[in-house]
Design an enzyme around this catalytic site. Sequence first.
Site, PDB file in Angstrom:
ATOM      1  N   ALA A 177       0.839  -1.201   0.000  1.00 50.31           N
ATOM      2  CA  ALA A 177       0.000   0.000   0.000  1.00 50.31           C
ATOM      3  C   ALA A 177       0.871   1.246   0.000  1.00 50.31           C
ATOM      4  CB  ALA A 177      -0.907   0.002   1.225  1.00 50.31           C
ATOM      5  N   GLU A 215      -0.494 -11.885  -6.151  1.00 54.78           N
ATOM      6  CA  GLU A 215      -1.618 -11.801  -7.083  1.00 54.78           C
ATOM      7  C   GLU A 215      -1.930 -10.329  -7.277  1.00 54.78           C
ATOM      8  OE1 GLU A 215      -2.638 -13.697  -4.135  1.00 54.78           O
ATOM      9  OE2 GLU A 215      -2.448 -15.723  -4.915  1.00 54.78           O
ATOM     10  N   TYR A 267       5.620  -4.395 -10.669  1.00 51.56           N
ATOM     11  CA  TYR A 267       6.152  -5.729 -10.395  1.00 51.56           C
ATOM     12  C   TYR A 267       6.990  -6.248 -11.563  1.00 51.56           C
ATOM     13  CZ  TYR A 267       3.086  -5.663  -6.349  1.00 51.56           C
ATOM     14  OH  TYR A 267       2.474  -5.330  -5.161  1.00 51.56           O
TER      15      TYR A 267
END
Length: 146
Positions: free
Chosen positions: A63, A96, A108
């Site tokens: 986050a 995920e 990512y």
Amino acid sequence: MAQVPSADMERLAAIHAEAFATPWSEAELDALAAQLGVLVVAEDDGFIMLRVVLDEAEILTLAVRPAARRRGVGARLTGRGALEAARAGARRMFLEVAETNTAALALYGRAGFVPSGRRKGYYPSTDGGRVDAVVMSLDLSSPVLP
């Protein structure tokens, strides 16, 4: 690595609430952080929570406050999380991400994660439907970490 004190969970829950439409509560974050193998790396504007089990790690959440995005916070936290997971014995890290979350997929991908699977209808979408999750993995046994 030292765990985040419970008193800091209020701050982390506030960050999570800014970052996600369906955030985790302070109690949920605190309960996760207390579990065996869960690591938390936090900065002022974000945090990453991951779980290490044997030689695998999973990013539970990453986050970053919206006002701090695109400033390297997510990349830095991902890299620090990978280092901590490797130190804890993980050789591979998984996550995920919603197939519609292009910013996270790019983050990512830049960190070296590669798609390794898909979970159909894993996430609820804002229109009431479901969105697939892309499963991504990162080899932590290589000498160069993100």
